[in-house]
Scaffold this motif. Structure first.
Motif, PDB file in Angstrom:
ATOM      1  N   SER A   1      11.889  -3.585  19.350  1.00 35.97           N
ATOM      2  CA  SER A   1      11.127  -3.671  18.075  1.00 35.97           C
ATOM      3  C   SER A   1      12.147  -3.065  17.055  1.00 35.97           C
ATOM      4  O   SER A   1      11.729  -3.558  15.855  1.00 35.97           O
ATOM      5  CB  SER A   1       9.968  -2.867  17.922  1.00 35.97           C
ATOM      6  N   TRP A   2      13.151  -2.395  17.257  1.00 35.86           N
ATOM      7  CA  TRP A   2      14.023  -1.937  16.353  1.00 35.86           C
ATOM      8  C   TRP A   2      15.039  -2.934  15.720  1.00 35.86           C
ATOM      9  O   TRP A   2      15.594  -2.869  14.638  1.00 35.86           O
ATOM     10  CB  TRP A   2      14.838  -0.702  16.863  1.00 35.86           C
ATOM     11  N   PHE A   3      14.715  -4.132  16.182  1.00 34.45           N
ATOM     12  CA  PHE A   3      15.721  -5.303  15.790  1.00 34.45           C
ATOM     13  C   PHE A   3      14.659  -6.177  15.056  1.00 34.45           C
ATOM     14  O   PHE A   3      15.056  -7.438  14.767  1.00 34.45           O
ATOM     15  CB  PHE A   3      16.247  -6.050  16.832  1.00 34.45           C
ATOM     16  N   THR A   4      13.467  -5.849  14.651  1.00 33.04           N
ATOM     17  CA  THR A   4      12.516  -6.729  14.264  1.00 33.04           C
ATOM     18  C   THR A   4      11.867  -5.755  13.016  1.00 33.04           C
ATOM     19  O   THR A   4      12.259  -4.569  12.838  1.00 33.04           O
ATOM     20  CB  THR A   4      11.266  -6.861  15.294  1.00 33.04           C
ATOM     21  N   PRO A   5      11.298  -6.650  12.112  1.00 36.89           N
ATOM     22  CA  PRO A   5      10.599  -5.942  10.889  1.00 36.89           C
ATOM     23  C   PRO A   5       9.656  -4.836  11.272  1.00 36.89           C
ATOM     24  O   PRO A   5       8.920  -4.058  10.464  1.00 36.89           O
ATOM     25  CB  PRO A   5       9.939  -7.163   9.960  1.00 36.89           C
ATOM     26  N   TYR A   6       9.178  -5.009  12.773  1.00 38.49           N
ATOM     27  CA  TYR A   6       8.052  -4.178  13.107  1.00 38.49           C
ATOM     28  C   TYR A   6       8.716  -3.049  14.033  1.00 38.49           C
ATOM     29  O   TYR A   6       7.996  -2.886  15.322  1.00 38.49           O
ATOM     30  CB  TYR A   6       6.887  -4.949  13.801  1.00 38.49           C
ATOM     31  N   ARG A   7       9.683  -2.184  13.349  1.00 44.93           N
ATOM     32  CA  ARG A   7      10.349  -1.299  14.133  1.00 44.93           C
ATOM     33  C   ARG A   7       9.265  -0.238  14.488  1.00 44.93           C
ATOM     34  O   ARG A   7       8.334   0.382  13.656  1.00 44.93           O
ATOM     35  CB  ARG A   7      11.401  -0.604  13.343  1.00 44.93           C
TER      36      ARG A   7
END
Length: 720
Positions: A473-479
């Protein structure tokens, strides 16, 4: 261009995408708590999930104690969140009536006194080293049983309109669940030795009765009446045995012995709760992490990008997305709600009849329960019951799952061909190249599968996959930060409650089967039938598995059928893996088998169609799948039991047979319509191909070639 084709061109004014599609919507009777109570329940859920993760990965808790705490925690969270009735969210709360107050005071007093009594007993033993007076535990049991039963009835009679607060009856049921667990833990050593024997008395019976009543009431709230009715039939059977004829007869049991036996590792605390307290809670939490990191949305968007432009695109998206979501979703109906809210309206827009759209989604979502690695928790129960390693079960499920979705795909494609449908336009869909760039979002699933095959335990593999979902998720907008992690942990407990209740209730049925020996008698009857015909015995086993599974979630349906049907199949010489897969497949398919088809009903609610007719349509789309389990017996290579040549050969011939069956059902073969006689020939050809022998394959290919030649001749004649 047909009207249906043109309709697809206007299917959506904006680009289609899944945003929050995997989020769990509030159930019809699920509270939307607010204020301090909401925060307390939120952190209770977080603690409940963390306790399980701690016990599973760091410091194990004694088995019986762990399962007792697991069930009690599920009951507490369940009664806090799930009301006894459908909530009217627009109705204003009304003050308690005088009669309700008159009932509330003594009922609450009974439960509160039982809680005070068991608290005193614990404090007395732990801090002074003295056991409580002999009269205390019997008084606790009486107060607990009376208070629990009265609170359950009160929750039915007085329906609070406030969906943001917990009503007084449910507060008492939450407290009663804690008292039951506290009592069992207090007398655990004696309970382990005496429960289910003539040594138990009225005190133990009353506590066990309260526990069983709590479990059945929560199960009614989360799963409806079907499972409760089946459980009630089994409970009645436990006492009616002496009056029944033939194989159903047994000597009968006292209520003290029966109810205490049910609350042991032969019943409620047995294999079903063993699975829900380990694998289910872990993988439901894993699914919650995937939801929080929006991986579920990516699954659906990926399916749209890959299949949206194909003929009847949204229907094929439903097949693809339901398979992907099924890997992480615990129930067929839940899968329908998650993906169907997006795919069913789109299917209707490109030309599918609303009933067909709902039927396709129901059939596809049901198939998600047989997709490795999670398989709706069924694989874990199978591993627990049979002792077969989980990885072996997951590998064996690959071809059956592929055949199931192949059958739905063929049905969808042939209907789209017959009706002249097209897919969605390119500008309406997510860009496939962009989806490929985010393929790393599949990493949690890849890590789960790879760690399992590297030899890690299922628990450790699931925990690593869960952690990887947070990292991804840290590589997406939803960290996922601390707040999102806590929300995922809380969501895991909330999502697990229905399965915890269902598994505990299924444990009651398993306990009755174990105590009365009806499973062994059924196995003997199946053995007698098999003397006449193995096919007849398998057909009978299929009917019983579907009947037992009607209206029940997959987990409970399989647990019950595995206790009743699978031992009989093994006695007639069928290997354990084949027997349990046969039962499991039909337990799953009960979700689309009329008249009680949970997945079909959920899809009907979204599409606005008649539930029973929708169930019939979903049954039609899944019809080819009803034949697959018979292939396990006649062609074990379908379960990866054989050489690679045998496995490939059986898969290809079964795939061809499933296509022919879909063609016979839909009335469309290759590129043209077929008449009634040709459909009958295709049906015979399909069954011949599915049978799996060399001669039957030749017959199947010959008949399909005959239909093809006939079709070409008719087309040539029409052209002339």
């Amino acid at each position: 261009m047909t009207d249906k084709t043109s309709a697809s061109a206007d299917a959506a004014a904006e680009k289609i995408g899944a945003e929050g599609v995997a989020d769990a919507p509030l159930g019809h009777n699920e509270r939307d708590l607010s204020g301090v109570v909401a925060k307390v329940i939120f952190f209770t859920c977080v603690f409940y999930t963390l306790l399980h993760l701690y016990a599973l990965n760091i410091s194990p808790i004694e088995t019986w104690a762990f399962r007792i705490i697991h069930v009690a925690g599920g009951l507490v969270v369940g009664f806090a969140l799930i009301a006894a009735y459908t909530l009217d969210r627009h109705k204003k709360p009304v003050p308690l009536s005088l009669l309700q107050r008159a009932v509330m005071v003594p009922v609450s007093l009974a439960v509160l006194l039982s809680a005070a009594g068991i608290t005193y007993a614990w404090l007395s033993r732990e801090f002074t080293g003295q056991m409580p007076p002999n009269w205390l535990l019997p008084q606790i049991a009486w107060l607990l049983a009376i208070g629990t039963l009265a609170a359950i009835v009160s929750s039915w009679v007085w329906k609070s309109a406030d969906n943001e607060r917990i009503n007084w009856a449910d507060w008492m049921l939450m407290l009663a669940a804690i008292v039951v667990a506290a009592y069992l833990l207090f007398v655990l050593n004696r309970w382990r030795m005496a429960a289910g024997t003539p040594m138990v008395g009225q005190t133990e019976f009353l506590v066990a009765l309260a526990g069983v009543a709590l479990i059945m009431e929560l199960t009614r709230r989360v799963a409806g009446l079907a499972l409760i009715i089946i459980t009630a039939v089994f409970l009645a059977y436990a006492f009616a045995g002496p009056f029944l004829p033939g194989i159903l007869e047994h000597r009968g049991y006292s209520v003290q012995r029966f109810f205490t036996y049910i609350y042991t590792d032969n019943g409620i605390l047995g294999p079903t709760t063993a699975v829900s307290s380990t694998y289910i809670i872990l993988f439901i939490t894993f699914a919650a992490f995937l939801q929080a990191s929006r991986v579920g949305d990516y699954f659906v968007n990926f399916a749209f990008a890959a299949a949206g432009r194909a003929r009847g695109g949204p229907a094929k998206v439903a097949v693809f997305a339901s398979g992907l979501m099924g890997m992480i979703n615990g129930t067929s109906a839940g899968n329908v709600v998650a993906t169907g809210s997006l795919t069913i309206p789109l299917m209707k827009k490109v030309g599918y009849h609303p009933r067909s759209a709902a039927g396709i989604e129901a059939a596809a979502s049901t198939g998600g329960q047989i997709v490795p690695p999670i398989m709706g928790a069924g694989a874990f129960i199978m591993a627990e019951v049979t002792g077969i390693p989980y990885t072996e079960i997951a590998i064996a499920a690959l071809i059956p799952a592929a055949l199931y979705f192949l059958s739905i795909y063929f049905m969808v494609d042939l209907e789209a061909r017959r009706e002249g449908m097209s897919g969605l336009t390119k500008d309406q869909l997510p860009v496939f190249k962009e989806m490929i760039k985010q393929v790393y979002l599949f990493l949690p699933i890849i890590i789960l599968v790879s760690t399992l095959f590297m030899g890690y335990s299922v628990i450790r593999a699931g925990t690593l996959a869960m952690a990887s979902a947070a990292v991804v998720s840290w590589f997406t907008p939803y960290r996922m930060g601390p707040k999102a992690l806590l929300e995922a942990l809380s969501l895991g407990a909330r999502m697990a409650v229905p399965l915890i209740a269902v598994c505990a209730c299924a444990g009651i049925i398993v306990g009755v089967i174990s105590l009365t020996g009806v499973g062994a008698r059924f196995a003997s009857m199946l053995l007698n039938i098999a003397d006449a015909s193995h096919l007849l015995a398998l057909f009978f086993a299929m009917c019983i598995s579907i009947l037992l599974g009607m209206g029940m979630p997959t987990t409970a349906a399989y647990a019950v059928a595995a206790s009743v049907v699978a031992p009989g199949l093994q006695q007639i010489g069928i290997p354990p893996l084949v027997a349990h897969f046969f039962v499991f497949y039909y337990a799953v398919l009960s979700a689309i088998t009329p008249p009680v088809a949970l997945a079909g009903y959920a899809a009907a609610a979204i599409s606005g169609t008649d539930p029973l007719k929708t169930a019939m349509t979903s049954f039609k789309f899944g019809l080819a799948a009803f034949i697959v389990p018979f292939m396990f017996f006649y062609s074990p290579a379908l379960l990866m039991d054989g050489t690679w040549g045998e496995i490939l050969g059986v898969f290809v011939t079964a795939g061809v047979g499933i296509y022919l069956l879909a063609a016979a059902i839909q009335g469309w073969f290759l590129n043209g319509r077929v008449n009634l006689v040709q459909r009958c020939l295709l049906l015979v050809a399909a069954l011949a191909m599915i049978a799996g022998g060399l001669m039957t394959d030749v017959v199947g290919l010959g008949l399909s070639a005959l239909v093809l030649v006939w079709q070409l001749a008719m087309r040539k004649k029409a052209a002339a």
